[in-house]
Every structure is written in C-alpha cells, then in structure tokens.
Motif scaffolding. Structure first.
Motif, PDB file in Angstrom:
ATOM      1  N   TRP A  14       0.824  -1.208   0.000  1.00 15.63           N
ATOM      2  CA  TRP A  14       0.000   0.000   0.000  1.00 15.63           C
ATOM      3  C   TRP A  14       0.860   1.260   0.000  1.00 15.63           C
ATOM      4  N   LEU A  15       2.031   1.183   0.597  1.00 12.93           N
ATOM      5  CA  LEU A  15       2.926   2.341   0.588  1.00 12.93           C
ATOM      6  C   LEU A  15       3.399   2.640  -0.833  1.00 12.93           C
ATOM      7  N   GLU A  16       3.631   1.604  -1.628  1.00 13.88           N
ATOM      8  CA  GLU A  16       4.001   1.808  -3.030  1.00 13.88           C
ATOM      9  C   GLU A  16       2.877   2.507  -3.791  1.00 13.88           C
ATOM     10  N   GLN A  46      -1.549  -0.274 -11.680  1.00 19.34           N
ATOM     11  CA  GLN A  46      -1.142  -1.677 -11.579  1.00 19.34           C
ATOM     12  C   GLN A  46      -0.798  -2.038 -10.136  1.00 19.34           C
ATOM     13  N   LYS A  47      -0.112  -1.134  -9.455  1.00 22.41           N
ATOM     14  CA  LYS A  47       0.251  -1.388  -8.059  1.00 22.41           C
ATOM     15  C   LYS A  47      -0.995  -1.397  -7.173  1.00 22.41           C
ATOM     16  N   PHE A  48      -1.930  -0.493  -7.458  1.00 22.34           N
ATOM     17  CA  PHE A  48      -3.188  -0.471  -6.709  1.00 22.34           C
ATOM     18  C   PHE A  48      -3.962  -1.764  -6.938  1.00 22.34           C
ATOM     19  N   ASP A  49      -3.998  -2.222  -8.181  1.00 24.16           N
ATOM     20  CA  ASP A  49      -4.681  -3.466  -8.530  1.00 24.16           C
ATOM     21  C   ASP A  49      -4.058  -4.647  -7.784  1.00 24.16           C
ATOM     22  N   ALA A  95      -2.295  -4.575  -4.994  1.00 20.91           N
ATOM     23  CA  ALA A  95      -2.525  -4.457  -3.552  1.00 20.91           C
ATOM     24  C   ALA A  95      -3.942  -4.892  -3.188  1.00 20.91           C
ATOM     25  N   LEU A  96      -4.918  -4.515  -4.013  1.00 20.40           N
ATOM     26  CA  LEU A  96      -6.298  -4.938  -3.758  1.00 20.40           C
ATOM     27  C   LEU A  96      -6.428  -6.452  -3.835  1.00 20.40           C
ATOM     28  N   LYS A  97      -5.835  -7.043  -4.858  1.00 21.42           N
ATOM     29  CA  LYS A  97      -5.973  -8.486  -5.059  1.00 21.42           C
ATOM     30  C   LYS A  97      -5.242  -9.290  -3.991  1.00 21.42           C
ATOM     31  N   ALA A  98      -4.356  -8.633  -3.250  1.00 21.30           N
ATOM     32  CA  ALA A  98      -3.644  -9.323  -2.172  1.00 21.30           C
ATOM     33  C   ALA A  98      -4.486  -9.423  -0.905  1.00 21.30           C
ATOM     34  N   THR A  99      -5.645  -8.747  -0.872  1.00 21.02           N
ATOM     35  CA  THR A  99      -6.533  -8.815   0.288  1.00 21.02           C
ATOM     36  C   THR A  99      -7.681  -9.768  -0.007  1.00 21.02           C
ATOM     37  N   ALA A 100      -8.250 -10.329   1.052  1.00 21.97           N
ATOM     38  CA  ALA A 100      -9.293 -11.342   0.888  1.00 21.97           C
ATOM     39  C   ALA A 100     -10.520 -10.787   0.173  1.00 21.97           C
ATOM     40  N   GLU A 101     -10.869  -9.532   0.466  1.00 25.95           N
ATOM     41  CA  GLU A 101     -12.102  -8.974  -0.082  1.00 25.95           C
ATOM     42  C   GLU A 101     -11.857  -8.025  -1.252  1.00 25.95           C
ATOM     43  N   GLY A 102     -10.610  -7.914  -1.712  1.00 21.86           N
ATOM     44  CA  GLY A 102     -10.290  -6.879  -2.683  1.00 21.86           C
ATOM     45  C   GLY A 102     -10.436  -7.253  -4.146  1.00 21.86           C
ATOM     46  N   ALA A 103     -10.605  -8.538  -4.470  1.00 17.32           N
ATOM     47  CA  ALA A 103     -10.602  -8.962  -5.875  1.00 17.32           C
ATOM     48  C   ALA A 103     -11.741  -8.328  -6.669  1.00 17.32           C
ATOM     49  N   LEU A 115     -13.699  -4.098 -10.495  1.00 23.08           N
ATOM     50  CA  LEU A 115     -14.532  -2.929 -10.770  1.00 23.08           C
ATOM     51  C   LEU A 115     -13.675  -1.760 -11.253  1.00 23.08           C
ATOM     52  N   PHE A 116     -12.584  -1.484 -10.554  1.00 19.43           N
ATOM     53  CA  PHE A 116     -11.697  -0.396 -10.966  1.00 19.43           C
ATOM     54  C   PHE A 116     -11.135  -0.659 -12.369  1.00 19.43           C
ATOM     55  N   GLU A 117     -10.706  -1.892 -12.610  1.00 17.56           N
ATOM     56  CA  GLU A 117     -10.121  -2.222 -13.910  1.00 17.56           C
ATOM     57  C   GLU A 117     -11.133  -2.000 -15.034  1.00 17.56           C
ATOM     58  N   THR A 118     -12.385  -2.407 -14.799  1.00 17.11           N
ATOM     59  CA  THR A 118     -13.422  -2.230 -15.817  1.00 17.11           C
ATOM     60  C   THR A 118     -13.713  -0.753 -16.061  1.00 17.11           C
ATOM     61  N   LEU A 119     -13.809   0.028 -14.996  1.00 20.91           N
ATOM     62  CA  LEU A 119     -14.085   1.459 -15.142  1.00 20.91           C
ATOM     63  C   LEU A 119     -12.971   2.178 -15.896  1.00 20.91           C
ATOM     64  N   ILE A 120     -11.753   1.654 -15.786  1.00 23.84           N
ATOM     65  CA  ILE A 120     -10.616   2.289 -16.461  1.00 23.84           C
ATOM     66  C   ILE A 120     -10.466   1.786 -17.894  1.00 23.84           C
ATOM     67  N   THR A 121     -10.450   0.479 -18.071  1.00 21.29           N
ATOM     68  CA  THR A 121     -10.079  -0.080 -19.373  1.00 21.29           C
ATOM     69  C   THR A 121     -11.257  -0.312 -20.307  1.00 21.29           C
ATOM     70  N   ASP A 122     -12.469  -0.427 -19.768  1.00 27.35           N
ATOM     71  CA  ASP A 122     -13.612  -0.750 -20.625  1.00 27.35           C
ATOM     72  C   ASP A 122     -14.856   0.021 -20.203  1.00 27.35           C
TER      73      ASP A 122
END
Length: 259
Positions: free
Chosen positions: A125-127, A180-183, A185-193, A198-205
């Motif tokens: 998260w610091l990154e 990418q770093k935010f993505d 970090a989210l995926k490293a948490t149990a509830e973040g996937a 959602l963030f990836e879709t809002l950005i890329t599509d």
C-alpha cells in the motif's frame, strides 16, 4: 467522487489499519462512524473514518480527467468513552481515559500514528501511496466535540491532508504503473478482488465504447476531426460495430469538419 480520490481513500485506509490505537476500526466513510464507536462489547479505543472531502482537477481542453488532481483527504478520529489500557514499548501499561482531560493526548498520539503510517505502512500500500501522491501540500488538525446522545459529547479530531495527486485515468487506457500497483494491492486482500475488477473495468472498458470513441473522448476531438484523421467513421457514414471505412473511399469536405 473520482477514481483517484476513491483509490487514495482505500490506500490510506489500508496503510493505517493496525498501525494506530484504533486497530482495525478504520472506516471508509464518514456517515455513521458513531455506530462503530458505541457498539456493544467494543473496548474503549478510538475509531477512524477516512474520506475525500473535495477533489479538483487541473483540466486542459476537454480532457476532464485532468493533468493532475488536488484531493482533500480527511481522517476523522473519534474517541470512544471509557478507559483504555495502553502498553508502550513493553513497559507497564498506562491507563488513558478517552473522554476526560487526557483525550487531547490520545487524539494527538493517533494523529502522529496516522502520519507515521503514511510514511512507513505496509509495503504494497505504501508503493500505491507513493505512486499516486505527487506531493503533500498541506496538513491540518482541528479538534471538535461530537454529540452522541442525551447531550453527551466525545472528543474528536479532523486531520486533513491536501494532496497533489495523479489525474483520473483516461477512458479505455491500459493500467499505468500506479494503477497496476493499486490493482495488485487490492488483489492481495481477501475482499479486494471484486473491487479490483470494478476499478479495472471502469478504467479499461468504460461503457463498452469502441476504440475510436475512446480516443475521441480522451482527447476532446470533434466527430469531424476523428473522422478526418482516419481513426473514426466519417460523418454521414454508418458502419457496424464502429468499423472505419478506408480513407480513399471518401472525399473530405469542409462540412465534414464541423462538430
């Protein structure tokens, strides 16, 4: 709220969880924190709410994502009534009554802990924080009393950071290093996937727009201009699925350059 402001709130929340006397009681909204403060069976300890109060973008032309963002990030610290036992560096525990004359000590100590966590929190998260925050332009602490019930008030502090941050991402673009770093970090948490998806879709599509419309909207181009440079259909020409006709099939007239 913008994507970058929301991402900064999530990043800040995860940076300070477990790093202050509030423990994991770090909420991602300011609306009902007193329910957490007063919930039955909870030990006397502060509760923190993280939110973005204001976001402003430095916009150029029609590119509303901006060249950079200015985010007012807030940490609201609420003192729960009662007495908390705190052990400092393995020494004998001291007792701090959170709703009496020592409340100021608690609020200032937690403010210091929050600030330290933004510099030395968990690496993932610091990154994210260091990539998204370009500079911290201001830091302010205000002290208030919050009424909870029957005229009873508890001490609280509002800790504000004025951040110069990266802009919102372009529509339909690839994830930059910061995202990418935010993505990750989210995926490293149990509830973040799911949140990461959602963030990836809002950005890329966003909205399933064809590529030429994404270029048009990201760069603020007119319909005539996007057709003239060969990236989109010419005005008056309709093809399925956003298909672009060959350039030599059409003659460009001045009327075609109108928005």
């Amino acid at each position: 709220m913008s994507l970058v402001a929301q991402a900064l709130c999530i990043t800040a929340q995860n940076l300070i969880k477990g790093q202050t006397w509030a423990g994991n009681d770090v909420l991602l909204q300011p609306v009902y924190p007193l329910e957490a403060v007063m919930r039955e069976g909870r030990d006397a300890a502060p509760v923190i709410a993280v939110f973005a109060e204001h976001t402003k973008f430095d916009v150029e032309g029609r590119a509303t994502q901006g060249r950079e963002a200015r985010v007012e990030l807030k940490f609201f610290v609420y003192n729960a009534p009662g007495t908390q036992r705190i052990i400092i560096d393995g020494a004998e525990a001291i007792e701090i009554s959170l709703d009496t004359e020592t409340a100021g000590l608690t609020l200032n100590a937690v403010a210091r802990q929050i600030d330290a966590a933004l510099h030395f929190g968990p690496d993932l998260w610091l990154e994210c924080w260091n990539k998204m925050v370009l500079s911290i332009d201001d830091r302010e602490i205000r002290y208030v009393l919050i009424e909870i019930e029957d005229g009873v008030k508890i001490p609280a502090a509002e800790i504000g950071y004025t951040l110069k941050a990266i802009p919102d991402p372009d529509f339909g673009g690839a994830l930059t290093v910061a995202w990418q770093k935010f993505d990750a970090a989210l995926k490293a948490t149990a509830e973040g996937a799911l949140v990461a998806r959602l963030f990836e879709t809002l950005i890329t599509d966003p909205m399933g727009l064809p590529d030429w419309q994404l270029v048009k909207r990201n760069f603020g181009l007119t319909s005539g201009a996007i057709g003239t440079i060969g990236l989109g259909p010419y005005q008056g020409v309709t093809l399925p699925d956003g298909e672009v006709p060959p350039f030599n099939d059409h003659t460009v007239t001045p009327d075609a350059l109108e928005p």
